[in-house]
Design an enzyme around this catalytic site. Structure first.
Site, PDB file in Angstrom:
ATOM      1  N   LYS A 290      52.376  11.375 -63.717  1.00 23.79           N
ATOM      2  CA  LYS A 290      52.583  10.842 -65.069  1.00 23.79           C
ATOM      3  C   LYS A 290      53.753  11.541 -65.736  1.00 23.79           C
ATOM      4  O   LYS A 290      53.932  12.751 -65.561  1.00 23.79           O
ATOM      5  CB  LYS A 290      51.316  11.094 -65.902  1.00 23.79           C
ATOM      6  CG  LYS A 290      51.453  10.699 -67.355  1.00 23.79           C
ATOM      7  CD  LYS A 290      50.151  10.850 -68.129  1.00 23.79           C
ATOM      8  CE  LYS A 290      50.367  10.430 -69.578  1.00 23.79           C
ATOM      9  NZ  LYS A 290      49.150  10.518 -70.375  1.00 23.79           N
TER      10      LYS A 290
ATOM     11  N   GLU B  19      46.840  13.331 -83.248  1.00 23.97           N
ATOM     12  CA  GLU B  19      46.421  14.195 -82.128  1.00 23.97           C
ATOM     13  C   GLU B  19      46.265  15.673 -82.488  1.00 23.97           C
ATOM     14  O   GLU B  19      47.189  16.305 -83.001  1.00 23.97           O
ATOM     15  CB  GLU B  19      47.435  14.055 -80.983  1.00 23.97           C
ATOM     16  CG  GLU B  19      47.000  14.792 -79.727  1.00 23.97           C
ATOM     17  CD  GLU B  19      47.810  14.419 -78.501  1.00 23.97           C
ATOM     18  OE1 GLU B  19      48.671  13.513 -78.582  1.00 23.97           O
ATOM     19  OE2 GLU B  19      47.583  15.044 -77.461  1.00 23.97           O
TER      20      GLU B  19
ATOM     21  N   GLU C 174      45.719   6.977 -67.511  1.00 25.37           N
ATOM     22  CA  GLU C 174      46.633   7.692 -68.406  1.00 25.37           C
ATOM     23  C   GLU C 174      45.865   8.774 -69.183  1.00 25.37           C
ATOM     24  O   GLU C 174      46.348   9.891 -69.369  1.00 25.37           O
ATOM     25  CB  GLU C 174      47.202   6.657 -69.400  1.00 25.37           C
ATOM     26  CG  GLU C 174      48.601   6.899 -69.865  1.00 25.37           C
ATOM     27  CD  GLU C 174      49.055   5.807 -70.852  1.00 25.37           C
ATOM     28  OE1 GLU C 174      48.895   4.601 -70.555  1.00 25.37           O
ATOM     29  OE2 GLU C 174      49.571   6.170 -71.914  1.00 25.37           O
TER      30      GLU C 174
ATOM     31  N   GLU D 287      55.001  -0.601 -76.921  1.00 26.01           N
ATOM     32  CA  GLU D 287      54.101   0.481 -77.366  1.00 26.01           C
ATOM     33  C   GLU D 287      54.852   1.513 -78.221  1.00 26.01           C
ATOM     34  O   GLU D 287      54.371   1.908 -79.284  1.00 26.01           O
ATOM     35  CB  GLU D 287      53.453   1.142 -76.141  1.00 26.01           C
ATOM     36  CG  GLU D 287      52.421   2.183 -76.523  1.00 26.01           C
ATOM     37  CD  GLU D 287      51.648   2.728 -75.324  1.00 26.01           C
ATOM     38  OE1 GLU D 287      51.218   1.935 -74.452  1.00 26.01           O
ATOM     39  OE2 GLU D 287      51.473   3.959 -75.257  1.00 26.01           O
TER      40      GLU D 287
ATOM     41  N   LYS E  20      54.374   2.417 -82.198  1.00 26.66           N
ATOM     42  CA  LYS E  20      54.054   3.771 -82.660  1.00 26.66           C
ATOM     43  C   LYS E  20      55.056   4.212 -83.725  1.00 26.66           C
ATOM     44  O   LYS E  20      54.679   4.794 -84.739  1.00 26.66           O
ATOM     45  CB  LYS E  20      54.082   4.752 -81.483  1.00 26.66           C
ATOM     46  CG  LYS E  20      52.848   4.639 -80.567  1.00 26.66           C
ATOM     47  CD  LYS E  20      53.073   5.453 -79.318  1.00 26.66           C
ATOM     48  CE  LYS E  20      51.865   5.484 -78.412  1.00 26.66           C
ATOM     49  NZ  LYS E  20      52.202   5.927 -77.060  1.00 26.66           N
TER      50      LYS E  20
END
Ligand SMILES: C=C(O[C@H]1C=CC=C(C(=O)O)[C@@H]1O)C(=O)O
Ligand SMILES: [Mg+2]
Length: 438
Positions: free
Chosen positions: A190, A240, A284, A417, A421
């Site tokens: 990743k 986060e 992910e 995406e 964001k």
């Protein structure tokens, strides 16, 4: 009546009465408390001393206290986490700051720290006992000059024009294709690629007003503001948590995997259900779990990974797995910061290979984007991952957003995406539609 004036007076009285004694601790903290609900962003807007720092911590449940801090000025600085932690162990005061994406540290003891928790406002003024007292008192007095002032927060009315995207849609798709090739070759599983978009406005944008607007609209997030000087601020509203340490209790999380959120509740439900079952997004997210658990293993016990849940925001929703662990007696923030940051939610796995790929692919400096900001003291530390963030530099704003690329990623979907964001912040400004150049 409790007011900023009475808080200021208490601090000035303590400062006037302060006389260093024998065996004086290296730092003296003068503290006063009042019952007052003060908007710390409005207060910060009236302050003249730098650096300025603001953090509104994410509250995960209604019984968690809303916790805001604002600081101005600087008494001591620390350029390694080790030095910061040694100071906290010795002196037990709150340091603020964090680490850039690349791991450059900027921690400091502020001159003045305001904390708003549950209707109570606490102000702490720090004096360095190892420096000349009259100079220290003068600097502290300067910081208190505008203490009683605040400036009303105003809606941001400026419209912005796109100046440049560091990767155009076509370049971004190439970056993702290259990443997928490396994944196929086995260089990493990743990598989290990002983009920087630069906008300009006719009038300067007030970064504090902009963040206040974001705080109102982008709920369920950490809200942060960090400015070394008046004309450049780093702000954002990030969902986060990097970690929260309460004594030896550690809470961290894997936040990765994204679907759309809108005003349509039925569509949001469907998107959420799809996200929970989608293999690519699940993978992910699980790679972040693997990364974090592997990195904290050596200094924690009883690691517990909670089952997957949805973290809903205004324009996107994410998969989240909360992670709990107990730190072994000696381990604290140095271990946590160095081991956890940057997670596979912003870098990749294995970390070093992903970082090498990012360094040679991305055509911009991440700087504070995907870094971490927060505070630490002996009892507690809390750091967020500085996502959904931007530099506000007078008439220019630079917005950042990234997406985790794994086997199965579709370049154009990853582009959508990151654009979505970035619009968490950008949608708060009016887009004039004008495109200056590209
Ligand atoms: C890297 C970012 O998001 C991370 C956090 C949540 C979901 C992510 C994703 O689904 O790709 C990213 O890992 C960003 O917002 O810039
Ligand atoms: Mg993603």
């Amino acid at each position: 009546m409790d007011s900023l004036q009475s808080l200021q007076q208490q601090l000035i009285q303590q400062m006037d009465a302060y006389q260093p004694c024998k065996n004086q601790p290296e730092i003296t903290a003068l503290t006063a408390k009042i019952q007052l609900e003060q908007n710390l962003l409005a207060w910060l807007k009236a302050q003249q001393d730098y650096p300025q720092f603001y953090l509104h911590c994410r509250a995960d449940s209604p019984n968690e206290q809303e916790n805001h801090i604002a600081t101005i000025g600087q008494v001591r600085t620390f350029t390694t986490v080790n030095h910061a932690q040694t100071f906290v162990r010795r002196a037990d005061f709150t340091l603020v700051g964090g680490m850039t994406f690349n791991g450059e540290c900027d921690f400091y003891l502020p001159r003045l720290l305001l904390r708003q928790v549950d209707g109570e406002l606490t102000a702490t003024l720090f004096i360095d006992s190892q420096k000349d007292l009259s100079v220290e008192k003068q600097l502290a007095g300067k910081c208190l000059k505008n203490f009683t002032k605040s400036v009303a927060l105003e809606p941001v009315v400026q419209s912005v024009q796109l100046v440049e995207k560091k990767a155009t849609q076509a370049q971004w798709c190439e970056w993702v294709e290259q990443a997928l090739l490396e994944i196929k070759k086995g260089s990493f599983t990743k990598v989290v690629l990002a983009n920087e978009s630069i906008f300009s406005s006719r009038q300067p944008i007030n970064a504090i007003d902009f963040l206040a607007e974001s705080e109102k609209k982008n709920t369920g997030c950490y809200h942060f503001f960090f400015a070394q000087k008046a004309d450049c601020a780093f702000i954002g509203s990030s969902p986060e948590r990097l970690y929260l340490r309460n004594g030896q209790d550690l809470q961290t999380e894997a936040l990765a995997g994204t679907a759309v959120m809108s005003d349509d509740e039925e569509q949001n439900q469907r998107q959420g259900e799809w996200l929970l079952k989608d293999e690519k997004n699940e993978y992910e997210n699980m790679l972040v779990v693997e990364d974090i658990c592997g990195n904290i293993e050596s200094f924690t016990q009883n690691i517990e990974v909670q089952s997957v849940e949805l973290k809903r925001l205004r324009l996107v929703q994410h998969l989240r797995r909360k992670i709990f662990a107990k730190l072994t007696a000696l381990a604290a923030d140095e271990a946590c910061l160095n081991a956890i940051h940057p997670t596979a939610a912003v870098a990749g796995l294995p970390k070093q290979n992903a970082l090498r790929f990012l360094a040679k692919t991305e055509t911009f400096e991440r700087s504070w984007y995907a870094g971490t900001l927060g505070f630490m003291n002996r009892a507690r530390a809390e750091f967020c991952v500085t996502l959904r963030s931007a530099f506000v530099e007078q008439n220019r704003i630079r917005v950042f957003a990234g997406a985790g690329i794994v086997a199965g990623s579709v370049p154009l979907l990853e582009w959508q995406e990151i654009e979505r964001k970035a619009s968490g912040l950008l949608s708060l400004l009016q887009n004039s539609g004008e495109h200056i150049c590209q």
